[in-house]
Design an enzyme around this catalytic site. Sequence first.
Site, mmCIF file in Angstrom:
data_model
loop_
_atom_site.group_PDB
_atom_site.id
_atom_site.type_symbol
_atom_site.label_atom_id
_atom_site.label_comp_id
_atom_site.label_asym_id
_atom_site.label_seq_id
_atom_site.Cartn_x
_atom_site.Cartn_y
_atom_site.Cartn_z
ATOM 1 N N ASP A 190 51.717 47.523 42.424
ATOM 2 C CA ASP A 190 52.690 48.342 41.692
ATOM 3 C C ASP A 190 52.940 49.688 42.344
ATOM 4 O OD1 ASP A 190 50.035 49.393 41.035
ATOM 5 O OD2 ASP A 190 51.082 50.617 39.550
ATOM 6 N N ARG A 249 55.184 44.894 39.899
ATOM 7 C CA ARG A 249 54.068 43.948 39.999
ATOM 8 C C ARG A 249 54.537 42.489 39.976
ATOM 9 N NH1 ARG A 249 49.077 46.488 39.340
ATOM 10 N NH2 ARG A 249 48.993 48.243 37.916
ATOM 11 N N PHE A 264 53.273 51.591 52.173
ATOM 12 C CA PHE A 264 53.000 51.348 50.763
ATOM 13 C C PHE A 264 53.770 50.106 50.325
ATOM 14 C CE2 PHE A 264 53.106 51.849 46.194
ATOM 15 C CZ PHE A 264 51.788 52.209 45.954
ATOM 16 N N ASP A 307 42.335 49.050 50.785
ATOM 17 C CA ASP A 307 42.981 50.180 51.455
ATOM 18 C C ASP A 307 41.894 51.037 52.109
ATOM 19 O OD1 ASP A 307 45.151 51.889 52.070
ATOM 20 O OD2 ASP A 307 44.906 53.019 50.221
ATOM 21 N N LYS A 322 44.490 46.496 54.643
ATOM 22 C CA LYS A 322 45.152 47.589 55.369
ATOM 23 C C LYS A 322 44.069 48.318 56.161
ATOM 24 C CE LYS A 322 48.470 49.815 52.709
ATOM 25 N NZ LYS A 322 48.879 50.931 51.819
ATOM 26 N N GLY A 375 46.101 44.374 39.533
ATOM 27 C CA GLY A 375 46.835 43.878 40.698
ATOM 28 C C GLY A 375 46.460 42.508 41.209
ATOM 29 N N GLU A 380 40.718 40.688 44.966
ATOM 30 C CA GLU A 380 41.415 41.981 44.997
ATOM 31 C C GLU A 380 42.818 41.809 45.566
ATOM 32 O OE1 GLU A 380 41.992 44.671 43.883
ATOM 33 O OE2 GLU A 380 40.858 46.319 44.746
ATOM 34 N N ASP A 381 43.711 42.721 45.195
ATOM 35 C CA ASP A 381 45.070 42.646 45.737
ATOM 36 C C ASP A 381 45.134 43.211 47.153
ATOM 37 O OD1 ASP A 381 44.590 45.228 44.833
ATOM 38 O OD2 ASP A 381 46.404 45.394 43.625
#
Length: 181
Positions: free
Chosen positions: A161, A167, A154, A105, A133, A47, A101-102
């Site tokens: 993805d 993506r 989400f 979470d 997040k 990601g 990092e993407d």
Amino acid sequence: MWENNDIKEILITREQIEKRSVELGKQITEDYRALGRTPLLVALLRGSVPFLSELMKNIDLDIQYDFMDVKSYVGTQSQGDIKILKDLDDSIKGKDILIIEDIVDTGNTLNTVCKTMYLKGATSVKIATLLDKPSRRTNNVKADYIGFEVPNVFVVGYGMDFDQRYRCLPYIGVLKEECYK
Ligand code: IMP
Ligand code: MG
């Protein structure tokens, strides 16, 4: 465009991501220059790849990058456990690591990855993430460089993805509920 039917809402545009990446790149450059250090970027597959390529061209230092692929276990294994699917190619002993990092979470992945970096002998470990997040965090992981904070929805696109799809969208969007089924 083909994907319009699946996306409920565009949260962050390509232009916003590009502009924010310039700002983050500048900040990273200044921070590491002040320390007289150069970070090794460690990008977490898959990601983070679009964010890595956007960010690295805005860091004005003689940087290098490497990749790692980790899978975090949810449900079946104890929290925070990760499996390394692809490890770093080179030693990071004495290196200043900047993890790319993407999205952060729960923070489980990065919590474990950061510890692993120190076990491998890293001198320092920092985190740059495109999205944060915070409402979902279950530990005290805090990214040092954050592109955007997002609500508890989400998201897909710009590397992120659902079941390996979406993506390559050039923006970050919220998927329609029916696309999860
Ligand atoms: P964490 O260990 O719970 O912080 O999970 C981080 C990873 O879960 C991210 O690197 C993403 O691959 C994935 N993830 C978490 N939230 C989302 C989302 O909203 N869309 C897509 N992937 C997500
Ligand atoms: Mg990920």
